[in-house]
Design an enzyme around this catalytic site. Structure first.
Site, PDB file in Angstrom:
ATOM      1  N   ILE A  90      44.873 -34.664  11.240  1.00 55.81           N
ATOM      2  CA  ILE A  90      46.899 -34.750   9.439  1.00 55.81           C
ATOM      3  C   ILE A  90      46.576 -33.530   9.219  1.00 55.81           C
ATOM      4  O   ILE A  90      47.685 -32.890   9.290  1.00 55.81           O
ATOM      5  CB  ILE A  90      45.423 -35.476   8.540  1.00 55.81           C
ATOM      6  CG1 ILE A  90      44.714 -37.014   8.589  1.00 55.81           C
ATOM      7  CG2 ILE A  90      46.314 -35.192   7.786  1.00 55.81           C
ATOM      8  CD1 ILE A  90      45.841 -38.253   9.683  1.00 55.81           C
TER       9      ILE A  90
ATOM     10  N   LYS B 147      53.529 -27.772   4.088  1.00 57.18           N
ATOM     11  CA  LYS B 147      53.719 -26.127   3.721  1.00 57.18           C
ATOM     12  C   LYS B 147      55.104 -25.633   4.408  1.00 57.18           C
ATOM     13  O   LYS B 147      55.866 -25.070   4.077  1.00 57.18           O
ATOM     14  CB  LYS B 147      52.885 -25.226   4.514  1.00 57.18           C
ATOM     15  CG  LYS B 147      51.912 -24.993   3.416  1.00 57.18           C
ATOM     16  CD  LYS B 147      50.834 -26.014   2.378  1.00 57.18           C
ATOM     17  CE  LYS B 147      50.946 -26.649   1.746  1.00 57.18           C
ATOM     18  NZ  LYS B 147      50.226 -28.135   1.971  1.00 57.18           N
TER      19      LYS B 147
ATOM     20  N   GLY C 292      50.845 -41.341  -8.152  1.00 55.30           N
ATOM     21  CA  GLY C 292      49.373 -40.494  -7.715  1.00 55.30           C
ATOM     22  C   GLY C 292      50.275 -38.911  -7.963  1.00 55.30           C
ATOM     23  O   GLY C 292      51.496 -39.061  -7.226  1.00 55.30           O
TER      24      GLY C 292
ATOM     25  N   ALA D 124      47.895 -33.199  -5.130  1.00 56.22           N
ATOM     26  CA  ALA D 124      48.152 -32.253  -4.360  1.00 56.22           C
ATOM     27  C   ALA D 124      49.455 -33.281  -3.698  1.00 56.22           C
ATOM     28  O   ALA D 124      50.866 -32.642  -3.368  1.00 56.22           O
ATOM     29  CB  ALA D 124      47.225 -31.639  -3.899  1.00 56.22           C
ATOM     30  N   ILE D 125      49.630 -34.091  -3.495  1.00 57.94           N
ATOM     31  CA  ILE D 125      50.553 -34.429  -2.412  1.00 57.94           C
ATOM     32  C   ILE D 125      51.492 -34.821  -3.322  1.00 57.94           C
ATOM     33  O   ILE D 125      52.625 -34.629  -3.139  1.00 57.94           O
ATOM     34  CB  ILE D 125      49.694 -35.781  -1.660  1.00 57.94           C
ATOM     35  CG1 ILE D 125      48.419 -35.148  -0.996  1.00 57.94           C
ATOM     36  CG2 ILE D 125      51.479 -36.641  -0.936  1.00 57.94           C
ATOM     37  CD1 ILE D 125      48.114 -36.550   0.118  1.00 57.94           C
TER      38      ILE D 125
ATOM     39  N   GLY E 178      45.338 -40.794  -2.957  1.00 56.42           N
ATOM     40  CA  GLY E 178      44.072 -39.641  -3.453  1.00 56.42           C
ATOM     41  C   GLY E 178      43.986 -41.001  -1.164  1.00 56.42           C
ATOM     42  O   GLY E 178      44.759 -41.433  -1.141  1.00 56.42           O
TER      43      GLY E 178
ATOM     44  N   HIS F 139      50.115  -0.890  -6.970  1.00 53.58           N
ATOM     45  CA  HIS F 139      50.703  -0.888  -7.831  1.00 53.58           C
ATOM     46  C   HIS F 139      52.063  -0.776  -7.559  1.00 53.58           C
ATOM     47  O   HIS F 139      52.258  -0.012  -7.031  1.00 53.58           O
ATOM     48  CB  HIS F 139      50.675  -0.656  -9.443  1.00 53.58           C
ATOM     49  CG  HIS F 139      52.077  -0.557 -10.172  1.00 53.58           C
ATOM     50  ND1 HIS F 139      51.995  -1.334 -11.009  1.00 53.58           N
ATOM     51  CD2 HIS F 139      52.909   0.350 -10.336  1.00 53.58           C
ATOM     52  CE1 HIS F 139      53.007  -0.551 -11.559  1.00 53.58           C
ATOM     53  NE2 HIS F 139      53.996  -0.186 -11.238  1.00 53.58           N
TER      54      HIS F 139
HETATM   55  P1  NAD Z   1      44.499 -36.507  -5.238  1.00 61.88           P
HETATM   56  O1  NAD Z   1      42.819 -37.450  -5.297  1.00 61.88           O
HETATM   57  O2  NAD Z   1      44.170 -35.362  -5.511  1.00 61.88           O
HETATM   58  O3  NAD Z   1      44.947 -37.117  -6.117  1.00 61.88           O
HETATM   59  C1  NAD Z   1      46.074 -38.727  -6.576  1.00 61.88           C
HETATM   60  C2  NAD Z   1      46.029 -38.775  -7.617  1.00 61.88           C
HETATM   61  O4  NAD Z   1      46.696 -39.856  -8.345  1.00 61.88           O
HETATM   62  C3  NAD Z   1      45.366 -38.344  -9.120  1.00 61.88           C
HETATM   63  O5  NAD Z   1      46.009 -37.837  -9.568  1.00 61.88           O
HETATM   64  C4  NAD Z   1      44.485 -39.536  -9.180  1.00 61.88           C
HETATM   65  O6  NAD Z   1      44.681 -39.720 -10.870  1.00 61.88           O
HETATM   66  C5  NAD Z   1      46.137 -41.017  -9.390  1.00 61.88           C
HETATM   67  N1  NAD Z   1      46.384 -42.291  -8.958  1.00 61.88           N
HETATM   68  C6  NAD Z   1      45.006 -42.861  -8.718  1.00 61.88           C
HETATM   69  N2  NAD Z   1      45.477 -43.975  -9.146  1.00 61.88           N
HETATM   70  C7  NAD Z   1      47.138 -43.864  -9.482  1.00 61.88           C
HETATM   71  C8  NAD Z   1      47.652 -45.303 -10.144  1.00 61.88           C
HETATM   72  N3  NAD Z   1      47.084 -46.361  -9.870  1.00 61.88           N
HETATM   73  N4  NAD Z   1      48.540 -44.644 -10.977  1.00 61.88           N
HETATM   74  C9  NAD Z   1      49.038 -43.655 -11.330  1.00 61.88           C
HETATM   75  N5  NAD Z   1      47.967 -42.105 -10.544  1.00 61.88           N
HETATM   76  C10 NAD Z   1      46.850 -42.649  -9.743  1.00 61.88           C
HETATM   77  O7  NAD Z   1      44.869 -37.396  -3.854  1.00 61.88           O
HETATM   78  P2  NAD Z   1      46.419 -36.632  -3.320  1.00 61.88           P
HETATM   79  O8  NAD Z   1      46.948 -36.193  -3.321  1.00 61.88           O
HETATM   80  O9  NAD Z   1      46.369 -37.992  -2.587  1.00 61.88           O
HETATM   81  O10 NAD Z   1      45.882 -35.823  -1.773  1.00 61.88           O
HETATM   82  C11 NAD Z   1      44.602 -36.699  -1.001  1.00 61.88           C
HETATM   83  C12 NAD Z   1      43.487 -35.288  -0.653  1.00 61.88           C
HETATM   84  O11 NAD Z   1      44.591 -34.895   0.018  1.00 61.88           O
HETATM   85  C13 NAD Z   1      43.177 -35.010  -2.138  1.00 61.88           C
HETATM   86  O12 NAD Z   1      41.794 -34.761  -1.450  1.00 61.88           O
HETATM   87  C14 NAD Z   1      44.051 -33.834  -1.676  1.00 61.88           C
HETATM   88  O13 NAD Z   1      43.002 -32.559  -2.327  1.00 61.88           O
HETATM   89  C15 NAD Z   1      44.226 -33.388  -0.605  1.00 61.88           C
HETATM   90  N6  NAD Z   1      45.289 -32.249  -0.031  1.00 61.88           N
HETATM   91  C16 NAD Z   1      45.154 -30.995  -0.183  1.00 61.88           C
HETATM   92  C17 NAD Z   1      46.642 -30.825  -0.696  1.00 61.88           C
HETATM   93  C18 NAD Z   1      46.501 -29.299  -0.805  1.00 61.88           C
HETATM   94  O14 NAD Z   1      45.278 -28.286  -1.060  1.00 61.88           O
HETATM   95  N7  NAD Z   1      47.477 -28.414  -1.422  1.00 61.88           N
HETATM   96  C19 NAD Z   1      47.851 -31.201   0.029  1.00 61.88           C
HETATM   97  C20 NAD Z   1      47.635 -32.659  -0.010  1.00 61.88           C
HETATM   98  C21 NAD Z   1      46.632 -33.149   0.124  1.00 61.88           C
END
Ligand code: NAD
Length: 466
Positions: A44, A54, A182, A185-186, A272, A445
């Site tokens: 992925i 990115k 949600g 990060a995504i 998530g 600096h």
């Molecule tokens: P995440 O778990 O980081 O975020 C999911 C969000 O959805 C949380 O804030 C949660 O509270 C919210 N949520 C859950 N159920 C909900 C609902 N019913 N209604 C509204 N909000 C709800 O997962 P993600 O953003 O889907 O990312 C998936 C994985 O990929 C994560 O582990 C993330 O760290 C990783 N990722 C990382 C990066 C990065 O490092 N830049 C970028 C993309 C993804």
């Protein structure tokens, strides 16, 4: 396939966890095979995650910068974009990196076996590619099968109107409106991306703040910034239904302002991920899982001898760099190295919207909850010469120290290049550095990194430029 099908290490899954494990195994003189069900290596991260997003985010950042041309003294005509090219470039970057992984496999003499891997008693690995079935024998098997997006109960992902990040990064046309469920990060990265190109974006988060795992103050600054950029944000919402219509999708939720019915051209589910544990033969071999992930110890070993798990399938935090670190650790333990388990206390967490957000270690609230007397230092980028010169003065560096010993406990940064700046703090925490070591390290600096030094000073009344 050439040679005997017996290996020291067979890795199932060719993402950043899996291919790193195979490389490290080969470096240590172990005969390694990498099993991958997709045509392309890289998982992925390279194909549908970190790397293509990115590229897209950089393009969004540039597009917004073009719109500020006048501020920098440039006269440009109306800046437009070719959506197809925007997407195409991100695909080319992925393609190139995936080929790079292929090259690394060849260079390290890792045998790549295409097909779906499954555990058999022994343990062995069965690899099925259409009607062709191979059985690989290995002293050690490493599961690195990754994860996939989750959805909400009763919400179907149709891949067209209700989508995941995978479809979102290759949309044929820019949607007029997008609801994102949600704000991890995504959710936040795609909200920034689509908003920058002109989509009307609404970001819905169940918890009280966006980026719930980040420092509250930093999340507050980001919320204001994204709102100013034009993103509608609702936190503390409960989504009750997502209904696909002929042209629009209806999202029903209860928020602070009561019951809301939001209509959008598309809905992106970003609530998530869940580990790919299915159809791996785990049950038959008795490999334990917990909350949709394979259970492992500090050496990445499962409860079954000879089987390890790394990366997203081994549970949170589901990040490519954690997968790679777990891969190296797992293989080195297999090879009998005397080494420490990975340092989970200094893992960086990065979100690549603008302003960027990055953190590691404990937030102020977490440090207090853990019983520390804390000293907190802040340095706003509005006081940084480099930030002002670059036209990027939004945000701050916030550092949390133990008040008694001055040891760095955690860091949160919001602003330009936050995702690069966090590395220094990860190293500092890994080495158990104190504020004194941070302020005695001469920072060039003018750089944004001076903000780290200044924030460390500020915590103990020693800031010079505030
Ligand atoms: P995440 O778990 O980081 O975020 C999911 C969000 O959805 C949380 O804030 C949660 O509270 C919210 N949520 C859950 N159920 C909900 C609902 N019913 N209604 C509204 N909000 C709800 O997962 P993600 O953003 O889907 O990312 C998936 C994985 O990929 C994560 O582990 C993330 O760290 C990783 N990722 C990382 C990066 C990065 O490092 N830049 C970028 C993309 C993804």
């Amino acid at each position: 396939m050439a040679g005997p099908e017996t290996y020291d290490v067979v890795v199932i899954g060719g993402g950043p966890g899996g291919y790193t494990a195979a490389i490290r195994a080969a470096q240590l003189g172990l005969r390694a095979a990498l099993v991958e069900k997709e045509e392309k290596l890289g998982g992925i991260c390279l194909n549908w995650g970190c790397i293509p997003t990115k590229a897209l985010l950089k393009q969004a950042e540039l597009y917004r910068l073009f719109q500020r041309a006048d501020e920098f003294g440039f006269t440009v005509g109306q800046v437009g974009f070719d959506w197809k090219k925007v997407i195409q470039r991100s695909r080319q970057v992925s393609e190139r990196l995936s080929k790079g992984v292929e090259y690394l496999m060849k260079k390290n003499k890792v045998e790549v076996v295409h097909g779906r891997g499954r555990l058999l008693p022994g343990p062995k690995v069965e690899v099925r590619d259409g009607t062709v079935v191979n059985t690989l024998t290995a002293r050690h098997i490493i599961l690195a099968t990754g994860s996939r997006p989750q959805t909400l109960p009763g919400v179907q992902l149709d891949g067209n109107q209700v989508i995941t990040s995978r479809e979102a990064m290759i949309l044929a046309a820019l949607p007029k409106s997008l609801a994102i469920i949600g704000a991890g990060a995504i959710g936040v990265e795609f909200a920034y991306f689509f908003n920058a190109f002109g989509t009307q974006v609404t970001l819905l988060e169940a918890l009280p703040q966006i980026l719930p795992r980040e420092d509250e103050e930093v999340a507050g600054i980001l919320t204001k910034s994204l709102a100013k950029q034009g993103i509608q944000i609702a936190t503390g919402v409960q989504v009750s239904a997502v209904k696909i219509g002929a042209k629009e999708v209806e999202v029903r939720y209860r928020g602070k302002e009561g019951e809301v019915v939001l209509k959008a051209e598309k809905v992106l589910m970003a609530v998530g991920v869940v580990g790919n544990t299915e159809d791996l033969g785990l049950e038959a071999l008795g490999v334990k899982t917990v909350k949709g992930a394979v259970e492992v110890n500090e050496r990445q070993e499962t409860n079954v001898k000879g089987i390890c798990a790394i990366g997203d399938v081994a549970g949170p935090p589901q990040l490519a760099h954690v997968a790679a670190a777990e891969a190296v650790a797992a293989v080195e333990f297999i090879a009998g190295h005397q080494r420490a388990p990975i340092d989970r206390g200094s893992i960086p967490f990065c979100t690549y919207c603008q302003p960027q957000v990055a953190s590691m270690g404990l937030s102020e609230a977490q440090a207090k909850k853990a019983g520390h007397q804390v000293k907190v230092g802040r340095f706003p980028f509005s006081a940084s010469g480099k930030a002002l010169a670059s036209g990027e003065s939004e945000g701050l560096v916030k550092l949390v120290f133990d008040a008694k010993f001055g040891e760095l406990l955690g860091a949160s940064i919001i602003g330009a290049e936050a995702t690069e700046l966090i590395a220094e703090l990860g190293l500092a925490k890994h080495l158990e550095a104190t504020y004194e070591e941070l302020i005695h390290t001469i920072h060039a600096h003018p750089t944004l990194s001076e903000g780290v030094m200044e924030a460390a000073g500020e915590a103990f009344g020693l800031a010079l430029n505030l």
